[in-house]
Motif scaffolding. Structure first.
Motif, PDB file in Angstrom:
ATOM      1  N   LEU A  71       0.884  -1.164   0.077  1.00  0.00           N
ATOM      2  CA  LEU A  71      -0.038  -0.023  -0.093  1.00  0.00           C
ATOM      3  C   LEU A  71       0.835   1.118  -0.093  1.00  0.00           C
ATOM      4  O   LEU A  71       0.673   2.196  -0.774  1.00  0.00           O
ATOM      5  CB  LEU A  71      -0.842   0.026   1.379  1.00  0.00           C
ATOM      6  CG  LEU A  71      -2.248  -0.611   1.240  1.00  0.00           C
ATOM      7  CD1 LEU A  71      -2.974  -0.463   2.386  1.00  0.00           C
ATOM      8  CD2 LEU A  71      -3.192  -0.174  -0.246  1.00  0.00           C
ATOM      9  N   MET A  72       1.962   1.487   0.747  1.00  0.00           N
ATOM     10  CA  MET A  72       2.643   2.572   0.967  1.00  0.00           C
ATOM     11  C   MET A  72       3.361   2.625  -0.626  1.00  0.00           C
ATOM     12  O   MET A  72       3.784   3.872  -0.683  1.00  0.00           O
ATOM     13  CB  MET A  72       3.978   2.109   1.769  1.00  0.00           C
ATOM     14  CG  MET A  72       3.413   2.020   3.267  1.00  0.00           C
ATOM     15  SD  MET A  72       4.706   1.760   4.728  1.00  0.00           S
ATOM     16  CE  MET A  72       5.548   3.376   4.674  1.00  0.00           C
ATOM     17  N   GLU A  73       3.850   1.774  -1.299  1.00  0.00           N
ATOM     18  CA  GLU A  73       4.168   2.052  -2.624  1.00  0.00           C
ATOM     19  C   GLU A  73       3.225   2.296  -3.615  1.00  0.00           C
ATOM     20  O   GLU A  73       3.331   3.350  -4.569  1.00  0.00           O
ATOM     21  CB  GLU A  73       4.871   0.703  -3.204  1.00  0.00           C
ATOM     22  CG  GLU A  73       6.087  -0.175  -2.358  1.00  0.00           C
ATOM     23  CD  GLU A  73       6.561  -1.284  -3.008  1.00  0.00           C
ATOM     24  OE1 GLU A  73       5.834  -1.841  -3.944  1.00  0.00           O
ATOM     25  OE2 GLU A  73       7.587  -1.783  -2.417  1.00  0.00           O
ATOM     26  N   ALA A  74       1.976   1.939  -3.326  1.00  0.00           N
ATOM     27  CA  ALA A  74       0.643   2.358  -4.238  1.00  0.00           C
ATOM     28  C   ALA A  74       0.361   3.744  -3.963  1.00  0.00           C
ATOM     29  O   ALA A  74      -0.002   4.336  -4.933  1.00  0.00           O
ATOM     30  CB  ALA A  74      -0.160   1.226  -4.216  1.00  0.00           C
ATOM     31  N   VAL A  75       0.278   4.188  -2.600  1.00  0.00           N
ATOM     32  CA  VAL A  75      -0.103   5.383  -2.291  1.00  0.00           C
ATOM     33  C   VAL A  75       0.989   6.153  -1.736  1.00  0.00           C
ATOM     34  O   VAL A  75       1.068   5.860  -0.244  1.00  0.00           O
ATOM     35  CB  VAL A  75      -1.420   5.336  -1.644  1.00  0.00           C
ATOM     36  CG1 VAL A  75      -2.027   6.672  -1.205  1.00  0.00           C
ATOM     37  CG2 VAL A  75      -2.417   4.351  -2.206  1.00  0.00           C
ATOM     38  N   PRO A  76       1.588   6.810  -2.303  1.00  0.00           N
ATOM     39  CA  PRO A  76       2.872   7.627  -1.295  1.00  0.00           C
ATOM     40  C   PRO A  76       2.151   8.651  -0.156  1.00  0.00           C
ATOM     41  O   PRO A  76       1.161   8.918  -0.584  1.00  0.00           O
ATOM     42  CB  PRO A  76       3.484   8.545  -2.418  1.00  0.00           C
ATOM     43  CG  PRO A  76       3.156   7.638  -3.633  1.00  0.00           C
ATOM     44  CD  PRO A  76       1.905   7.321  -3.609  1.00  0.00           C
ATOM     45  N   GLY A  77       2.966   8.515   0.876  1.00  0.00           N
ATOM     46  CA  GLY A  77       2.496   9.510   1.931  1.00  0.00           C
ATOM     47  C   GLY A  77       1.707   8.929   3.150  1.00  0.00           C
ATOM     48  O   GLY A  77       1.081   9.572   3.557  1.00  0.00           O
ATOM     49  N   LEU A  78       1.477   7.618   2.751  1.00  0.00           N
ATOM     50  CA  LEU A  78       0.302   6.879   3.936  1.00  0.00           C
ATOM     51  C   LEU A  78       1.166   6.966   5.294  1.00  0.00           C
ATOM     52  O   LEU A  78       2.395   6.875   5.493  1.00  0.00           O
ATOM     53  CB  LEU A  78       0.222   5.601   3.551  1.00  0.00           C
ATOM     54  CG  LEU A  78      -0.491   5.314   2.121  1.00  0.00           C
ATOM     55  CD1 LEU A  78      -0.834   3.765   2.068  1.00  0.00           C
ATOM     56  CD2 LEU A  78      -2.095   6.106   2.468  1.00  0.00           C
ATOM     57  N   PRO A  79       0.312   7.083   6.275  1.00  0.00           N
ATOM     58  CA  PRO A  79       0.990   7.339   7.826  1.00  0.00           C
ATOM     59  C   PRO A  79       1.016   6.056   8.477  1.00  0.00           C
ATOM     60  O   PRO A  79       0.588   5.511   9.461  1.00  0.00           O
ATOM     61  CB  PRO A  79      -0.329   7.910   8.479  1.00  0.00           C
ATOM     62  CG  PRO A  79      -1.520   7.243   7.794  1.00  0.00           C
ATOM     63  CD  PRO A  79      -1.214   7.128   6.266  1.00  0.00           C
ATOM     64  N   THR A  80       2.220   5.294   7.788  1.00  0.00           N
ATOM     65  CA  THR A  80       2.615   4.133   8.260  1.00  0.00           C
ATOM     66  C   THR A  80       4.296   4.182   8.420  1.00  0.00           C
ATOM     67  O   THR A  80       4.789   4.642   7.367  1.00  0.00           O
ATOM     68  CB  THR A  80       2.216   2.878   7.339  1.00  0.00           C
ATOM     69  OG1 THR A  80       0.774   3.018   7.031  1.00  0.00           O
ATOM     70  CG2 THR A  80       2.557   1.674   7.817  1.00  0.00           C
ATOM     71  N   SER A  81       4.597   3.398   9.640  1.00  0.00           N
ATOM     72  CA  SER A  81       5.951   3.503   9.884  1.00  0.00           C
ATOM     73  C   SER A  81       6.362   2.074  10.572  1.00  0.00           C
ATOM     74  O   SER A  81       5.588   1.471  11.045  1.00  0.00           O
ATOM     75  CB  SER A  81       6.478   4.742  10.610  1.00  0.00           C
ATOM     76  OG  SER A  81       5.793   4.658  11.811  1.00  0.00           O
ATOM     77  N   TRP A  82       7.779   1.741  10.371  1.00  0.00           N
ATOM     78  CA  TRP A  82       8.129   0.638  10.675  1.00  0.00           C
ATOM     79  C   TRP A  82       9.151   0.796  12.005  1.00  0.00           C
ATOM     80  O   TRP A  82      10.367   0.491  11.532  1.00  0.00           O
ATOM     81  CB  TRP A  82       8.776  -0.310   9.590  1.00  0.00           C
ATOM     82  CG  TRP A  82       7.552  -0.288   8.466  1.00  0.00           C
ATOM     83  CD1 TRP A  82       7.369   0.383   7.390  1.00  0.00           C
ATOM     84  CD2 TRP A  82       6.336  -1.203   8.520  1.00  0.00           C
ATOM     85  NE1 TRP A  82       6.569   0.167   6.678  1.00  0.00           N
ATOM     86  CE2 TRP A  82       5.655  -0.918   7.375  1.00  0.00           C
ATOM     87  CE3 TRP A  82       6.366  -2.252   9.307  1.00  0.00           C
ATOM     88  CZ2 TRP A  82       4.428  -1.774   6.954  1.00  0.00           C
ATOM     89  CZ3 TRP A  82       4.744  -2.881   9.108  1.00  0.00           C
ATOM     90  CH2 TRP A  82       4.295  -2.525   7.894  1.00  0.00           C
ATOM     91  N   SER A  83       8.649   1.134  12.887  1.00  0.00           N
ATOM     92  CA  SER A  83       9.749   1.124  14.130  1.00  0.00           C
ATOM     93  C   SER A  83       9.867  -0.051  14.740  1.00  0.00           C
ATOM     94  O   SER A  83      11.092  -0.025  15.670  1.00  0.00           O
ATOM     95  CB  SER A  83       9.000   2.369  15.389  1.00  0.00           C
ATOM     96  OG  SER A  83       7.789   1.524  15.633  1.00  0.00           O
ATOM     97  N   GLY A  84       9.415  -0.987  14.584  1.00  0.00           N
ATOM     98  CA  GLY A  84       9.571  -2.386  15.230  1.00  0.00           C
ATOM     99  C   GLY A  84       8.981  -2.300  16.740  1.00  0.00           C
ATOM    100  O   GLY A  84       8.609  -1.121  17.373  1.00  0.00           O
ATOM    101  N   CYS A  85       9.067  -3.544  17.405  1.00  0.00           N
ATOM    102  CA  CYS A  85       8.392  -3.550  18.802  1.00  0.00           C
ATOM    103  C   CYS A  85       9.392  -4.104  19.686  1.00  0.00           C
ATOM    104  O   CYS A  85       9.984  -5.142  19.350  1.00  0.00           O
ATOM    105  CB  CYS A  85       7.033  -4.600  18.614  1.00  0.00           C
ATOM    106  SG  CYS A  85       6.460  -4.767  20.282  1.00  0.00           S
ATOM    107  N   GLU A 137       7.785  -5.195  12.689  1.00  0.00           N
ATOM    108  CA  GLU A 137       6.522  -4.531  13.161  1.00  0.00           C
ATOM    109  C   GLU A 137       6.613  -3.072  12.937  1.00  0.00           C
ATOM    110  O   GLU A 137       7.292  -2.392  12.775  1.00  0.00           O
ATOM    111  CB  GLU A 137       6.054  -4.895  14.433  1.00  0.00           C
ATOM    112  CG  GLU A 137       6.063  -6.545  14.467  1.00  0.00           C
ATOM    113  CD  GLU A 137       5.538  -7.069  16.167  1.00  0.00           C
ATOM    114  OE1 GLU A 137       5.392  -8.194  16.015  1.00  0.00           O
ATOM    115  OE2 GLU A 137       5.595  -6.260  17.023  1.00  0.00           O
ATOM    116  N   GLY A 138       5.530  -2.314  13.001  1.00  0.00           N
ATOM    117  CA  GLY A 138       5.071  -1.090  12.704  1.00  0.00           C
ATOM    118  C   GLY A 138       3.783  -0.495  13.394  1.00  0.00           C
ATOM    119  O   GLY A 138       3.298  -1.130  14.114  1.00  0.00           O
ATOM    120  N   VAL A 139       3.676   0.684  12.901  1.00  0.00           N
ATOM    121  CA  VAL A 139       2.384   1.511  13.436  1.00  0.00           C
ATOM    122  C   VAL A 139       1.798   2.277  12.275  1.00  0.00           C
ATOM    123  O   VAL A 139       2.173   2.700  11.307  1.00  0.00           O
ATOM    124  CB  VAL A 139       2.731   2.627  14.537  1.00  0.00           C
ATOM    125  CG1 VAL A 139       3.116   1.681  15.944  1.00  0.00           C
ATOM    126  CG2 VAL A 139       3.629   3.607  14.065  1.00  0.00           C
TER     127      VAL A 139
END
Length: 352
Positions: A71-85, A137-139
């Protein structure tokens, strides 16, 4: 041209609208509330596969993480990040059992010592002896993500309350709303806890667990929690504005409580746990969001063909992790593709 109505504008309905629109389908989203839904707006937003109820559930959740990245590739700027847990909800042998089980499934797991934990999270007050780190994992904020996906889909959005799903000769014909009837060739129920009432006239009982959720946000703070933190007492993350986001129950994902308790007591207890985790910081209540989480009776997603032709169901917790992959698989099926093996264990027929 086939007309599809999606009932519900949370992360599940929004993901389906996006995937169906990509396949050239004409989609209308009907929602009682503003885009983003109620449960999605009250979600913790932790994207993970470290919590699972069965191996098929794990594989679906793990594919959900990959679907978020697509999804992040298809729609740039989405509010998703991969900080890990950073996870130590269990300790000792139970923690090691979790690490071994996940590693055997192919999940990435790093075992951290006390020193390594302190290096990763120097603001943490009580430092555990050991913890696990899940780097995959991310948020995401599912409410914000839902609005972005609906906008990207180009779907028409109608603000209305669906009173009934109409049908004729064993096939769905549309819905009846408080604005009047709306005809359709397909209807998809992404209606969370509202789904059983819409299915009841068909003689179909969808059991749902009562799982109220309360999400607390604090005042903005300096960067103190760069990961999703899962402790025995509290799960917490920090959003882009610096606010701590925390469920008001420990072990939020597996929480079985049917009531929340008195609001001031619950919020104050959550704040006290946050202050204990991050001592020396001025942590105060700023905002809350509350909703019933859409948890089917066995805790697993309910996805697929409903009781009449043209009626489809997509009800699940946690939609934050699962909605993108469920939408990919279900949109392909709805558009005439073959049944997805990922969804085999989660069909509505198991409740007949």
């Amino acid at each position: 041209m086939t007309q599809t109505l999606i009932i519900g504008a949370g992360i599940t309905g929004a993901s389906l609208a996006f995937q169906l629109a990509r396949r050239g389908e004409t989609v209308t989203v009907i929602a009682t509330h503003t885009n983003g839904g109620l449960a999605s707006a009250a979600s913790f937003g932790w994207l993970n596969a470290s919590y699972y109820l069965s191996h098929p559930h794990y594989h679906l959740r793990h594919e959900g993480l990959a679907a978020h990245r697509r999804l992040m590739e298809a729609v740039p700027g989405l509010p998703t990040s991969w900080s890990g847990c950073l996870w130590y909800e269990a300790t000792g042998p139970a923690q090691e059992e979790t690490a071994s089980d996940l590693a055997a499934l192919g999940y990435r797991v790093d075992r951290l010592s006390r020193l390594q934990i302190a290096e990763r999270l120097p603001t943490l007050g009580p430092i555990p002896e050991t913890a696990l780190f899940f780097p995959e994992e991310g948020v995401a904020d599912p409410g914000v993500l839902a609005r972005a996906l609906i906008a990207a889909s180009g779907a028409q959005v109608v603000t209305a309350t669906v009173l009934d799903v109409t049908h004729a000769q064993g096939r769905v014909s549309g819905v009846l709303t408080d604005l009047g009837p709306m005809p359709a060739d397909r209807v998809i129920l992404a209606t969370g806890t509202g789904t059983p009432a819409l299915l009841a006239p068909f003689g179909y009982t969808l059991p749902m667990l009562k799982r109220p959720g309360l999400m607390v946000r604090t005042n903005p703070l300096p960067p103190i929690c760069p990961v999703v933190l899962a402790t025995p007492d509290q799960e917490v993350r920090q959003d882009r504005e610096g606010r701590l986001v925390a469920p008001a129950s420990a072990g939020h994902q597996s929480d079985h409580a049917e009531t929340l308790g008195a609001f001031p007591v619950v919020v104050n207890a959550t704040l006290q746990r946050l202050r204990a985790l991050f001592p020396g910081h001025d942590i105060h209540f700023a905002h809350q969001a509350m909703a019933l989480r859409p948890v089917p009776g066995d805790g697993l997603p309910v996805v697929g063909q409903g009781p009449v032709e043209g009626l489809w169901l997509a009800v699940m917790h946690s939609g934050a992790t699962l909605a993108p992959i469920v939408a990919e698989c279900l949109a392909a099926e709805i558009s005439g593709g073959s049944d997805s093996p990922l969804l085999t264990d989660f069909r509505p027929s198991r409740f007949k």
